[in-house]
Motif scaffolding. Structure first.
Motif, PDB file in Angstrom:
ATOM      1  N   ALA A 138      58.728 -24.137 -24.510  1.00  0.00           N
ATOM      2  CA  ALA A 138      57.828 -24.619 -25.566  1.00  0.00           C
ATOM      3  C   ALA A 138      56.701 -25.451 -24.949  1.00  0.00           C
ATOM      4  CB  ALA A 138      58.610 -25.433 -26.587  1.00  0.00           C
ATOM      5  N   ASP A 139      57.042 -26.296 -23.957  1.00  0.00           N
ATOM      6  CA  ASP A 139      56.009 -27.069 -23.255  1.00  0.00           C
ATOM      7  C   ASP A 139      55.073 -26.136 -22.487  1.00  0.00           C
ATOM      8  OD1 ASP A 139      57.135 -29.397 -24.195  1.00  0.00           O
ATOM      9  OD2 ASP A 139      58.331 -29.756 -22.388  1.00  0.00           O
ATOM     10  N   TYR A 140      55.633 -25.114 -21.864  1.00  0.00           N
ATOM     11  CA  TYR A 140      54.829 -24.137 -21.121  1.00  0.00           C
ATOM     12  C   TYR A 140      53.851 -23.436 -22.059  1.00  0.00           C
ATOM     13  CZ  TYR A 140      53.826 -19.831 -18.496  1.00  0.00           C
ATOM     14  OH  TYR A 140      53.206 -18.772 -17.876  1.00  0.00           O
ATOM     15  N   ARG A 141      54.333 -23.029 -23.242  1.00  0.00           N
ATOM     16  CA  ARG A 141      53.466 -22.347 -24.201  1.00  0.00           C
ATOM     17  C   ARG A 141      52.322 -23.251 -24.646  1.00  0.00           C
ATOM     18  NH1 ARG A 141      56.682 -22.164 -28.146  1.00  0.00           N
ATOM     19  NH2 ARG A 141      55.657 -23.750 -29.391  1.00  0.00           N
ATOM     20  N   ARG A 142      52.624 -24.513 -24.927  1.00  0.00           N
ATOM     21  CA  ARG A 142      51.568 -25.440 -25.352  1.00  0.00           C
ATOM     22  C   ARG A 142      50.538 -25.640 -24.241  1.00  0.00           C
ATOM     23  NH1 ARG A 142      55.947 -27.780 -28.391  1.00  0.00           N
ATOM     24  NH2 ARG A 142      56.687 -28.934 -26.561  1.00  0.00           N
ATOM     25  N   ASP A 143      50.998 -25.734 -22.997  1.00  0.00           N
ATOM     26  CA  ASP A 143      50.055 -25.895 -21.890  1.00  0.00           C
ATOM     27  C   ASP A 143      49.149 -24.676 -21.762  1.00  0.00           C
ATOM     28  OD1 ASP A 143      51.153 -28.335 -21.317  1.00  0.00           O
ATOM     29  OD2 ASP A 143      52.467 -27.609 -19.717  1.00  0.00           O
ATOM     30  N   ILE A 144      49.724 -23.496 -21.918  1.00  0.00           N
ATOM     31  CA  ILE A 144      48.925 -22.270 -21.817  1.00  0.00           C
ATOM     32  C   ILE A 144      47.858 -22.224 -22.903  1.00  0.00           C
ATOM     33  CG2 ILE A 144      49.033 -19.758 -22.034  1.00  0.00           C
ATOM     34  CD1 ILE A 144      50.007 -20.874 -19.342  1.00  0.00           C
ATOM     35  N   HIS A 145      48.216 -22.613 -24.098  1.00  0.00           N
ATOM     36  CA  HIS A 145      47.251 -22.583 -25.208  1.00  0.00           C
ATOM     37  C   HIS A 145      46.139 -23.621 -25.003  1.00  0.00           C
ATOM     38  CE1 HIS A 145      48.854 -19.836 -28.411  1.00  0.00           C
ATOM     39  NE2 HIS A 145      49.864 -19.845 -27.569  1.00  0.00           N
ATOM     40  N   LYS A 146      46.450 -24.705 -24.335  1.00  0.00           N
ATOM     41  CA  LYS A 146      45.415 -25.693 -24.045  1.00  0.00           C
ATOM     42  C   LYS A 146      44.485 -25.224 -22.927  1.00  0.00           C
ATOM     43  CE  LYS A 146      48.190 -29.738 -25.365  1.00  0.00           C
ATOM     44  NZ  LYS A 146      48.883 -30.967 -24.858  1.00  0.00           N
ATOM     45  N   MET A 147      45.032 -24.499 -21.980  1.00  0.00           N
ATOM     46  CA  MET A 147      44.264 -24.092 -20.805  1.00  0.00           C
ATOM     47  C   MET A 147      43.362 -22.893 -21.055  1.00  0.00           C
ATOM     48  SD  MET A 147      47.265 -24.503 -17.928  1.00  0.00           S
ATOM     49  CE  MET A 147      46.246 -23.842 -16.623  1.00  0.00           C
ATOM     50  N   PHE A 148      43.798 -21.962 -21.926  1.00  0.00           N
ATOM     51  CA  PHE A 148      43.071 -20.703 -22.110  1.00  0.00           C
ATOM     52  C   PHE A 148      42.727 -20.497 -23.581  1.00  0.00           C
ATOM     53  CE2 PHE A 148      46.050 -20.072 -18.526  1.00  0.00           C
ATOM     54  CZ  PHE A 148      45.107 -19.909 -17.518  1.00  0.00           C
ATOM     55  N   ASN A 149      41.503 -20.034 -23.819  1.00  0.00           N
ATOM     56  CA  ASN A 149      41.066 -19.744 -25.181  1.00  0.00           C
ATOM     57  C   ASN A 149      41.304 -18.294 -25.573  1.00  0.00           C
ATOM     58  OD1 ASN A 149      40.101 -22.375 -25.661  1.00  0.00           O
ATOM     59  ND2 ASN A 149      38.173 -21.913 -24.625  1.00  0.00           N
ATOM     60  N   LEU A 150      41.232 -17.389 -24.601  1.00  0.00           N
ATOM     61  CA  LEU A 150      41.422 -15.973 -24.898  1.00  0.00           C
ATOM     62  C   LEU A 150      42.901 -15.669 -25.108  1.00  0.00           C
ATOM     63  CD1 LEU A 150      38.995 -14.170 -22.427  1.00  0.00           C
ATOM     64  CD2 LEU A 150      38.722 -14.487 -24.877  1.00  0.00           C
ATOM     65  N   GLN A 151      43.209 -15.004 -26.225  1.00  0.00           N
ATOM     66  CA  GLN A 151      44.600 -14.663 -26.501  1.00  0.00           C
ATOM     67  C   GLN A 151      45.145 -13.667 -25.487  1.00  0.00           C
ATOM     68  OE1 GLN A 151      46.569 -16.153 -28.754  1.00  0.00           O
ATOM     69  NE2 GLN A 151      48.244 -14.960 -27.862  1.00  0.00           N
ATOM     70  N   SER A 152      44.306 -12.797 -24.976  1.00  0.00           N
ATOM     71  CA  SER A 152      44.780 -11.826 -23.985  1.00  0.00           C
ATOM     72  C   SER A 152      45.258 -12.533 -22.720  1.00  0.00           C
ATOM     73  CB  SER A 152      43.659 -10.836 -23.648  1.00  0.00           C
ATOM     74  OG  SER A 152      42.511 -11.520 -23.163  1.00  0.00           O
ATOM     75  N   THR A 153      44.573 -13.593 -22.314  1.00  0.00           N
ATOM     76  CA  THR A 153      45.005 -14.357 -21.141  1.00  0.00           C
ATOM     77  C   THR A 153      46.307 -15.093 -21.434  1.00  0.00           C
ATOM     78  OG1 THR A 153      42.689 -14.669 -20.519  1.00  0.00           O
ATOM     79  CG2 THR A 153      44.303 -16.077 -19.446  1.00  0.00           C
ATOM     80  N   ARG A 154      46.418 -15.645 -22.612  1.00  0.00           N
ATOM     81  CA  ARG A 154      47.668 -16.306 -22.999  1.00  0.00           C
ATOM     82  C   ARG A 154      48.828 -15.312 -22.978  1.00  0.00           C
ATOM     83  NH1 ARG A 154      45.314 -19.312 -28.437  1.00  0.00           N
ATOM     84  NH2 ARG A 154      44.070 -20.946 -27.401  1.00  0.00           N
ATOM     85  N   ASN A 155      48.567 -14.108 -23.484  1.00  0.00           N
ATOM     86  CA  ASN A 155      49.620 -13.086 -23.498  1.00  0.00           C
ATOM     87  C   ASN A 155      50.098 -12.753 -22.095  1.00  0.00           C
ATOM     88  OD1 ASN A 155      49.547 -12.917 -26.272  1.00  0.00           O
ATOM     89  ND2 ASN A 155      48.376 -11.021 -26.340  1.00  0.00           N
ATOM     90  N   GLU A 156      49.164 -12.651 -21.150  1.00  0.00           N
ATOM     91  CA  GLU A 156      49.555 -12.355 -19.775  1.00  0.00           C
ATOM     92  C   GLU A 156      50.493 -13.426 -19.236  1.00  0.00           C
ATOM     93  OE1 GLU A 156      46.116 -11.873 -17.397  1.00  0.00           O
ATOM     94  OE2 GLU A 156      45.470 -10.005 -18.352  1.00  0.00           O
ATOM     95  N   CYS A 157      50.195 -14.684 -19.522  1.00  0.00           N
ATOM     96  CA  CYS A 157      51.053 -15.785 -19.057  1.00  0.00           C
ATOM     97  C   CYS A 157      52.425 -15.720 -19.717  1.00  0.00           C
ATOM     98  CB  CYS A 157      50.390 -17.120 -19.349  1.00  0.00           C
ATOM     99  SG  CYS A 157      48.806 -17.378 -18.494  1.00  0.00           S
ATOM    100  N   MET A 158      52.471 -15.365 -21.001  1.00  0.00           N
ATOM    101  CA  MET A 158      53.748 -15.267 -21.708  1.00  0.00           C
ATOM    102  C   MET A 158      54.568 -14.083 -21.193  1.00  0.00           C
ATOM    103  SD  MET A 158      53.584 -17.799 -23.793  1.00  0.00           S
ATOM    104  CE  MET A 158      52.335 -18.852 -24.550  1.00  0.00           C
ATOM    105  N   VAL A 159      53.907 -12.931 -21.024  1.00  0.00           N
ATOM    106  CA  VAL A 159      54.616 -11.726 -20.605  1.00  0.00           C
ATOM    107  C   VAL A 159      55.229 -11.911 -19.226  1.00  0.00           C
ATOM    108  CG1 VAL A 159      54.269  -9.319 -19.934  1.00  0.00           C
ATOM    109  CG2 VAL A 159      53.304 -10.163 -22.071  1.00  0.00           C
ATOM    110  N   THR A 160      54.552 -12.642 -18.363  1.00  0.00           N
ATOM    111  CA  THR A 160      55.075 -12.870 -17.018  1.00  0.00           C
ATOM    112  C   THR A 160      56.444 -13.548 -17.065  1.00  0.00           C
ATOM    113  OG1 THR A 160      52.832 -13.055 -16.126  1.00  0.00           O
ATOM    114  CG2 THR A 160      54.619 -14.005 -14.828  1.00  0.00           C
ATOM    115  N   VAL A 161      56.550 -14.624 -17.832  1.00  0.00           N
ATOM    116  CA  VAL A 161      57.815 -15.351 -17.908  1.00  0.00           C
ATOM    117  C   VAL A 161      58.831 -14.575 -18.743  1.00  0.00           C
ATOM    118  CG1 VAL A 161      58.896 -17.552 -18.521  1.00  0.00           C
ATOM    119  CG2 VAL A 161      56.572 -17.523 -17.631  1.00  0.00           C
ATOM    120  N   ARG A 162      58.378 -13.886 -19.786  1.00  0.00           N
ATOM    121  CA  ARG A 162      59.298 -13.074 -20.588  1.00  0.00           C
ATOM    122  C   ARG A 162      59.995 -12.031 -19.712  1.00  0.00           C
ATOM    123  NH1 ARG A 162      58.654 -12.799 -26.305  1.00  0.00           N
ATOM    124  NH2 ARG A 162      59.396 -10.643 -26.222  1.00  0.00           N
TER     125      ARG A 162
END
Length: 396
Positions: A138-162
């Protein structure tokens, strides 16, 4: 440091129906006659098997329990191919593994709160991925959303850990329940219509092709004209064009075989008849020796052009033609948008080599004018039949 969970206590049902705790094998009552035990019943054998598994792997594996191995280095004790990181990398196409590993390393650095490029491959493998908690992610997800505005970039970060979470479950380091709890904290969302890309108008593409056919040497003119016509008429990605070999072109069927695609699946591209003629013109200049289809003109041995080189060429020709800024990937958006207006969505998805139809719809660049025209073309029945008949007579 992420802490592991302790092994659950094993219980046994005594004859009275009450649960009796068994901390270890020494707690098992001996038979009162000479200290000999009788043949173990099925429940006793099940209990002993569970305790043996707990002693060798640290916990009793049950399908509905939120367990994880208490040993932080448990993944390193697995066969190399079973390690969650190696499993995740193996699922990617070979040419995509270096980029995916870089994403894994950066995810590991973010999870540990470390700056970029501070971890080695050994550090990534030794990280206790199976001991991640929902709060950690949950902390990782919040950090990603703060760091990146593009949803596609956020998805890449999520998919990696998933991917690593799934691999931990495959390796039996976490339970299915724990896997689901962790994945709930790593949602991915379709990014919607691209905010950066645009569709090219037909006259813009015409101006660009004319600029390519009149700029540079004869070899450069034929090569770039064929290359841009191919990307515009097929939606092929820049990286896929750069990796094409001469043997991938089949003139008899007018098809190109893509062996290095984003999703790792081979893909057949059906080439437009006019583009096939442009390719023939280029091959007359290039020759028939094996090597890159669109080879560099300045490197001996028919070496491949790079993606950045192609992008730079497109930008220069577009600027010379007086076109507004666009990227080579906009050829793919333009192709998809046109095809979606005239053909079945499932067919367009196959042409773009997409695994999911939702990925194809993201490329739809239909603007407000097209949507307004679509609504205006809808035939609404009139509430007054007489007026409807008069309108029809007037049209005649």
């Amino acid at each position: 440091m992420i802490s592991g969970r302790t092994a659950p206590t094993v219980t046994q049902m005594n004859p009275s129906g009450n649960h009796e705790r068994r901390a270890n094998e020494n707690d098992v009552d001996d038979d009162v006659d000479g200290g000999q035990t009788g043949p173990p019943d099925a429940l006793e054998m099940f209990r002993r098997a569970g305790e043996h598994h707990a002693s060798t792997r640290g916990t009793v594996r049950t399908a509905n329990e939120d367990w994880c191995d208490p040993n932080p280095a448990a993944a390193l004790e697995l066969p190399p191919a079973a390690h969650p990181i190696e499993r995740s990398l193996a699922r990617r196409a070979e040419h995509r593994r270096p980029d995916f590993y870089l994403q894994l390393r950066r995810a590991c650095e973010r999870l540990r709160g470390l700056p970029p490029k501070s971890l080695t491959r050994e550090d990534v493998l030794a990280f206790s991925w199976h001991q991640l908690t929902p709060d950690d992610l949950a902390d990782y997800r919040r950090d990603i959303h703060k760091m990146f505005n593009l949803q596609s970039t956020r998805n890449e970060c999520m998919v990696t850990v998933r991917s690593v979470v799934h691999a931990c479950a495959k390796a039996r380091l976490i339970s299915p329940l724990r896997r689901d709890l962790l994945l709930d904290e790593l949602p991915t969302t379709m990014p919607g219509r691209s905010a950066k890309g645009r569709a090219l108008a037909e006259d813009e593409v015409g101006r660009l092709l004319r600029q390519c056919s009149t700029t540079g040497s004869a070899a450069a003119r034929t090569r770039y004209t064929a290359m841009i016509a191919l990307m515009y008429s097929s939606g092929v990605r820049v990286g896929e064009v750069a990796k094409l070999e001469l043997r991938d072109w089949n003139r008899s069927t007018s098809t190109l075989t893509l062996l290095h695609t984003k999703n790792g699946r081979d893909h057949t591209v059906f080439v437009h008849p006019e583009v096939a003629l442009l390719l023939d013109n280029w091959l007359k200049v290039r020759g028939a020796l094996p090597g890159a289809l669109f080879c560099s003109l300045y490197v001996f041995g028919f070496a491949h052009m790079t993606g950045p080189t192609i992008r730079t060429m497109v930008h220069r020709r577009a600027k010379d033609a007086g076109l507004a800024h666009f990227t080579p990937h906009d050829f793919r958006r333009t192709f998809a948008s046109f095809m979606l207006r005239t053909h079945d969505h499932a067919l367009v998805s196959r042409l773009l080599n997409h695994e999911k139809l939702q990925s194809t719809l993201v490329y739809d660049m239909a603007g407000d004018d097209l949507q307004r025209d679509a609504i205006a073309s809808f035939d609404l029945p009139s509430s007054n039949p007489v007026e409807k008949d008069e309108e029809t007579d007037g049209r005649r």
